[in-house]
Motif scaffolding. Structure first.
Motif, PDB file in Angstrom:
ATOM      1  N   ARG A 197       3.659   6.301  -5.249  1.00  0.00           N
ATOM      2  CA  ARG A 197       3.490   6.613  -6.668  1.00  0.00           C
ATOM      3  C   ARG A 197       2.427   7.673  -6.866  1.00  0.00           C
ATOM      4  O   ARG A 197       2.560   8.565  -7.705  1.00  0.00           O
ATOM      5  CB  ARG A 197       3.113   5.335  -7.429  1.00  0.00           C
ATOM      6  CG  ARG A 197       4.269   4.352  -7.565  1.00  0.00           C
ATOM      7  CD  ARG A 197       3.964   3.307  -8.633  1.00  0.00           C
ATOM      8  NE  ARG A 197       2.803   2.509  -8.298  1.00  0.00           N
ATOM      9  CZ  ARG A 197       2.868   1.387  -7.614  1.00  0.00           C
ATOM     10  NH1 ARG A 197       4.017   0.951  -7.149  1.00  0.00           N
ATOM     11  NH2 ARG A 197       1.766   0.693  -7.362  1.00  0.00           N
ATOM     12  N   ASP A 198       1.318   7.591  -6.072  1.00  0.00           N
ATOM     13  CA  ASP A 198       0.270   8.595  -6.190  1.00  0.00           C
ATOM     14  C   ASP A 198       0.779   9.968  -5.829  1.00  0.00           C
ATOM     15  O   ASP A 198       0.494  10.954  -6.505  1.00  0.00           O
ATOM     16  CB  ASP A 198      -0.910   8.233  -5.272  1.00  0.00           C
ATOM     17  CG  ASP A 198      -1.676   7.025  -5.796  1.00  0.00           C
ATOM     18  OD1 ASP A 198      -1.459   6.673  -6.973  1.00  0.00           O
ATOM     19  OD2 ASP A 198      -2.462   6.453  -5.015  1.00  0.00           O
ATOM     20  N   VAL A 199       1.560  10.042  -4.724  1.00  0.00           N
ATOM     21  CA  VAL A 199       2.093  11.325  -4.291  1.00  0.00           C
ATOM     22  C   VAL A 199       3.049  11.891  -5.330  1.00  0.00           C
ATOM     23  O   VAL A 199       3.037  13.070  -5.657  1.00  0.00           O
ATOM     24  CB  VAL A 199       2.812  11.176  -2.934  1.00  0.00           C
ATOM     25  CG1 VAL A 199       3.552  12.442  -2.582  1.00  0.00           C
ATOM     26  CG2 VAL A 199       1.802  10.825  -1.856  1.00  0.00           C
ATOM     27  N   GLN A 200       3.900  11.023  -5.931  1.00  0.00           N
ATOM     28  CA  GLN A 200       4.843  11.480  -6.931  1.00  0.00           C
ATOM     29  C   GLN A 200       4.103  12.005  -8.142  1.00  0.00           C
ATOM     30  O   GLN A 200       4.447  13.040  -8.704  1.00  0.00           O
ATOM     31  CB  GLN A 200       5.768  10.330  -7.323  1.00  0.00           C
ATOM     32  CG  GLN A 200       6.853  10.737  -8.321  1.00  0.00           C
ATOM     33  CD  GLN A 200       7.747   9.579  -8.685  1.00  0.00           C
ATOM     34  OE1 GLN A 200       7.451   8.440  -8.348  1.00  0.00           O
ATOM     35  NE2 GLN A 200       8.841   9.858  -9.354  1.00  0.00           N
ATOM     36  N   VAL A 240      -6.122   4.913   4.955  1.00  0.00           N
ATOM     37  CA  VAL A 240      -4.735   5.073   4.522  1.00  0.00           C
ATOM     38  C   VAL A 240      -4.624   5.580   3.096  1.00  0.00           C
ATOM     39  O   VAL A 240      -3.541   5.993   2.648  1.00  0.00           O
ATOM     40  CB  VAL A 240      -3.966   3.743   4.672  1.00  0.00           C
ATOM     41  CG1 VAL A 240      -3.911   3.319   6.137  1.00  0.00           C
ATOM     42  CG2 VAL A 240      -4.615   2.639   3.835  1.00  0.00           C
ATOM     43  N   HIS A 241      -5.714   5.538   2.380  1.00  0.00           N
ATOM     44  CA  HIS A 241      -5.791   6.042   1.008  1.00  0.00           C
ATOM     45  C   HIS A 241      -7.247   6.383   0.763  1.00  0.00           C
ATOM     46  O   HIS A 241      -8.140   5.864   1.452  1.00  0.00           O
ATOM     47  CB  HIS A 241      -5.291   4.978   0.023  1.00  0.00           C
ATOM     48  CG  HIS A 241      -5.265   5.409  -1.405  1.00  0.00           C
ATOM     49  ND1 HIS A 241      -6.327   5.241  -2.257  1.00  0.00           N
ATOM     50  CD2 HIS A 241      -4.284   6.012  -2.124  1.00  0.00           C
ATOM     51  CE1 HIS A 241      -6.013   5.698  -3.455  1.00  0.00           C
ATOM     52  NE2 HIS A 241      -4.775   6.182  -3.405  1.00  0.00           N
ATOM     53  N   GLU A 242      -7.509   7.269  -0.177  1.00  0.00           N
ATOM     54  CA  GLU A 242      -8.910   7.662  -0.414  1.00  0.00           C
ATOM     55  C   GLU A 242      -9.773   6.491  -0.844  1.00  0.00           C
ATOM     56  O   GLU A 242     -11.002   6.529  -0.722  1.00  0.00           O
ATOM     57  CB  GLU A 242      -8.972   8.751  -1.481  1.00  0.00           C
ATOM     58  CG  GLU A 242      -8.433   8.337  -2.837  1.00  0.00           C
ATOM     59  CD  GLU A 242      -8.481   9.457  -3.855  1.00  0.00           C
ATOM     60  OE1 GLU A 242      -8.246   9.182  -5.043  1.00  0.00           O
ATOM     61  OE2 GLU A 242      -8.759  10.604  -3.447  1.00  0.00           O
ATOM     62  N   ARG A 243      -9.144   5.397  -1.283  1.00  0.00           N
ATOM     63  CA  ARG A 243      -9.902   4.215  -1.685  1.00  0.00           C
ATOM     64  C   ARG A 243      -9.648   3.009  -0.773  1.00  0.00           C
ATOM     65  O   ARG A 243     -10.201   1.943  -1.025  1.00  0.00           O
ATOM     66  CB  ARG A 243      -9.530   3.824  -3.125  1.00  0.00           C
ATOM     67  CG  ARG A 243      -9.922   4.833  -4.204  1.00  0.00           C
ATOM     68  CD  ARG A 243     -11.427   4.827  -4.453  1.00  0.00           C
ATOM     69  NE  ARG A 243     -11.786   5.673  -5.583  1.00  0.00           N
ATOM     70  CZ  ARG A 243     -11.951   5.231  -6.836  1.00  0.00           C
ATOM     71  NH1 ARG A 243     -11.769   3.946  -7.097  1.00  0.00           N
ATOM     72  NH2 ARG A 243     -12.273   6.052  -7.801  1.00  0.00           N
ATOM     73  N   ALA A 258       2.509  15.010   1.502  1.00  0.00           N
ATOM     74  CA  ALA A 258       1.445  14.042   1.796  1.00  0.00           C
ATOM     75  C   ALA A 258       1.865  13.165   2.979  1.00  0.00           C
ATOM     76  O   ALA A 258       3.029  12.836   3.143  1.00  0.00           O
ATOM     77  CB  ALA A 258       1.165  13.181   0.572  1.00  0.00           C
ATOM     78  N   LYS A 259       0.885  12.799   3.808  1.00  0.00           N
ATOM     79  CA  LYS A 259       1.158  11.936   4.949  1.00  0.00           C
ATOM     80  C   LYS A 259       1.378  10.506   4.494  1.00  0.00           C
ATOM     81  O   LYS A 259       0.727  10.031   3.561  1.00  0.00           O
ATOM     82  CB  LYS A 259      -0.007  11.976   5.943  1.00  0.00           C
ATOM     83  CG  LYS A 259      -0.175  13.288   6.669  1.00  0.00           C
ATOM     84  CD  LYS A 259      -1.296  13.195   7.688  1.00  0.00           C
ATOM     85  CE  LYS A 259      -1.435  14.485   8.492  1.00  0.00           C
ATOM     86  NZ  LYS A 259      -2.526  14.379   9.494  1.00  0.00           N
ATOM     87  N   GLY A 260       2.300   9.816   5.145  1.00  0.00           N
ATOM     88  CA  GLY A 260       2.478   8.397   4.901  1.00  0.00           C
ATOM     89  C   GLY A 260       1.328   7.616   5.494  1.00  0.00           C
ATOM     90  O   GLY A 260       0.619   8.095   6.382  1.00  0.00           O
ATOM     91  N   TRP A 261       1.142   6.367   5.017  1.00  0.00           N
ATOM     92  CA  TRP A 261       0.015   5.583   5.513  1.00  0.00           C
ATOM     93  C   TRP A 261       0.087   5.374   7.026  1.00  0.00           C
ATOM     94  O   TRP A 261      -0.932   5.328   7.706  1.00  0.00           O
ATOM     95  CB  TRP A 261      -0.027   4.231   4.796  1.00  0.00           C
ATOM     96  CG  TRP A 261       1.182   3.362   5.022  1.00  0.00           C
ATOM     97  CD1 TRP A 261       2.283   3.262   4.231  1.00  0.00           C
ATOM     98  CD2 TRP A 261       1.409   2.485   6.126  1.00  0.00           C
ATOM     99  NE1 TRP A 261       3.191   2.384   4.759  1.00  0.00           N
ATOM    100  CE2 TRP A 261       2.672   1.874   5.924  1.00  0.00           C
ATOM    101  CE3 TRP A 261       0.674   2.135   7.265  1.00  0.00           C
ATOM    102  CZ2 TRP A 261       3.218   0.960   6.814  1.00  0.00           C
ATOM    103  CZ3 TRP A 261       1.215   1.219   8.149  1.00  0.00           C
ATOM    104  CH2 TRP A 261       2.468   0.640   7.926  1.00  0.00           C
ATOM    105  N   TYR A 262       1.316   5.272   7.551  1.00  0.00           N
ATOM    106  CA  TYR A 262       1.505   5.030   8.981  1.00  0.00           C
ATOM    107  C   TYR A 262       1.084   6.234   9.824  1.00  0.00           C
ATOM    108  O   TYR A 262       0.820   6.109  11.013  1.00  0.00           O
ATOM    109  CB  TYR A 262       2.976   4.687   9.259  1.00  0.00           C
ATOM    110  CG  TYR A 262       3.953   5.622   8.593  1.00  0.00           C
ATOM    111  CD1 TYR A 262       4.345   6.807   9.190  1.00  0.00           C
ATOM    112  CD2 TYR A 262       4.468   5.316   7.336  1.00  0.00           C
ATOM    113  CE1 TYR A 262       5.220   7.680   8.569  1.00  0.00           C
ATOM    114  CE2 TYR A 262       5.354   6.175   6.702  1.00  0.00           C
ATOM    115  CZ  TYR A 262       5.730   7.353   7.325  1.00  0.00           C
ATOM    116  OH  TYR A 262       6.584   8.213   6.695  1.00  0.00           O
ATOM    117  N   LEU A 294       0.825  -1.201   0.000  1.00  0.00           N
ATOM    118  CA  LEU A 294       0.000   0.000   0.000  1.00  0.00           C
ATOM    119  C   LEU A 294       0.865   1.258   0.000  1.00  0.00           C
ATOM    120  O   LEU A 294       0.588   2.223  -0.718  1.00  0.00           O
ATOM    121  CB  LEU A 294      -0.922   0.004   1.225  1.00  0.00           C
ATOM    122  CG  LEU A 294      -2.063  -1.004   1.207  1.00  0.00           C
ATOM    123  CD1 LEU A 294      -2.763  -1.008   2.560  1.00  0.00           C
ATOM    124  CD2 LEU A 294      -3.049  -0.701   0.109  1.00  0.00           C
ATOM    125  N   SER A 295       1.929   1.243   0.793  1.00  0.00           N
ATOM    126  CA  SER A 295       2.782   2.425   0.868  1.00  0.00           C
ATOM    127  C   SER A 295       3.439   2.715  -0.467  1.00  0.00           C
ATOM    128  O   SER A 295       3.646   3.869  -0.852  1.00  0.00           O
ATOM    129  CB  SER A 295       3.840   2.244   1.960  1.00  0.00           C
ATOM    130  OG  SER A 295       4.706   1.169   1.644  1.00  0.00           O
TER     131      SER A 295
END
Length: 404
Positions: free
Chosen positions: A22-25, A96-99, A40-44, A16-17
């Motif tokens: 990749r999304d943040v990049q 942890v992600h919008e989805r 952007a915040k990391g999933w953790y 997931l991270s």
């Protein structure tokens, strides 16, 4: 097993991270001023922690120590007793992600002992931007019955009723579940929990799933999945009163644990159940009614064998909610009934249950509550090791709960 499970969770989180990175990049490449953009915040950093603990004492005014309910509370009756941690649970959760939504709940008081066991470990994958269509993948509650899905943190009676809780041991299974609910209805489900109205949580307006069918933390034994479906709707009246109606059902095959290999004429049984639910939320008067019918394995003391048999059971509960400041006072009464086998007990133990409970829940503040409940019970539970066993009696039960 636990180490492998932990490694699997870590691998999922790492995957997931990588996706989030990749999304943040990609987002930064599209930005006209990436240097001034908020990182952007990391999933953790999106995971949160909450939990609760329940301490019980069941030994007051007990009239029959042979009256017990192993499925309900292992400190009730028998040679044990005293103070008992029923649950010690921590919940790690977060969007942890919008989805992608993650939920992991271990219990440190499982099985009557102070050891850890995974209760829930799943992630929701949203199939649309509004998150109205979701896939829930992992171990989670099976959408069958309102009280089954209602958290023990919110439920009024100390234990779930036998009639429908005998359908899915510990209410949970590993599988894949599809849920649909419009945003407005999802907000209503959330309100029914956060407002103190004792909702069941968000399991969709429509739910459909496939799961192993042999119980939580257990692999499938017959290469045949169970199938479940549920339809529910919380109606909002102009007065502000909310009531909910539901209908649910499931089917599958179950392998029964027999007392001896010599008795192994048949250990796989097809089972099914179906039934309705009605809930009038306490504003201030409340009422709950659930019932189910079906067939499944059951021990027959006359033939000393496990047979296919009909089953039925449910409950009716009335309650009243009085609130002053952050304090809640909720008296309640419940009668429940069950006639059938419990597939996950030895020889699919034959049960006949008639039980009346009268109790009060005091919520002194959002972080501490106390429940006292007087139980009058008539229970028959018979298998090959005890083929003639009917117990009647009463007792006063007390539970202290801390929420954090």
């Amino acid at each position: 097993m636990r180490r492998l499970f932990a490694m699997a969770i870590i691998l999922v989180m790492m995957s997931l991270s990588a996706v989030f990175a990749r999304d943040v990049q990609g987002d930064s490449l599209l930005s006209n001023d990436s240097e001034q953009a908020t990182p952007a915040k990391g999933w953790y950093e999106k995971l949160r922690l909450r939990g609760y603990a329940q301490l019980r004492y069941n030994g007051l005014f007990e009239t029959n120590p042979n009256l017990m309910c192993d499925q309900c509370d292992k400190s009730w009756g028998g040679d044990g007793g005293g103070f008992f941690f029923r649950r010690i649970r921590l919940v790690f959760y977060g969007q942890v992600h919008e989805r992608v939504y993650v939920y992991i709940q271990p219990d440190f008081a499982s099985g009557g002992g102070n050891f850890a066991q995974i209760r829930d470990a799943y992630f929701d994958v949203a199939l649309d931007p509004k998150q109205e269509f979701r896939l829930r993948i992992g171990q989670s509650k099976v959408p069958f019955g309102f009280e089954n899905m209602q958290s023990s943190q919110n439920r009024l009676p100390l234990d779930r009723h036998d009639g429908m809780n005998s359908a899915v041991p510990n209410e949970r299974e590993s599988g894949v579940f599809f849920y649909y609910a419009p945003q407005e209805i999802r907000k209503r489900f959330s309100y029914l929990v956060s407002s103190g109205l004792k909702g069941s949580g968000d399991y969709g307006m429509f739910g459909f799933g496939i799961y192993n069918g042999q119980g939580p933390n257990a692999q499938d034994k017959d290469r045949s999945v169970h199938v479940v479906s549920r339809l529910t709707y919380p109606f909002l009246l102009p007065s502000g009163q909310i009531f909910e109606t539901s209908f649910q059902g499931y089917t599958g095959k179950y392998i029964v644990q027999r007392s001896s290999p010599l008795d192994l004429d048949q250990n796989e049984f097809r089972e099914y159940r179906y039934g309705p639910t009605f809930v009038l939320y306490p504003q201030p008067f409340g009422f709950q009614l659930e019932y189910n019918w079906g067939r499944g394995p059951e021990y027959n003391p006359a033939t000393d064998d496990v047979v296919d048999a009909p089953l039925s059971g449910g409950y009716a509960l009335v309650n009243y909610q009085w609130k002053t400041g952050d304090k809640l006072f909720i008296p309640f009464a419940r009668y429940h009934y069950y006639k059938g086998g419990k597939k996950f007990e030895l020889d699919a133990t034959r049960h006949r249950v008639k039980e009346f409970e009268l109790g009060v829940e005091w919520q002194f503040n959002p972080n501490f509550e106390l429940v006292t409940m007087y139980t009058i019970s008539d229970r028959t539970f018979e298998n090959s090791s005890n083929p003639n066993n009917r117990q009647r009696g009463s007792l006063l039960r007390i539970q202290a709960q801390v929420n954090f």
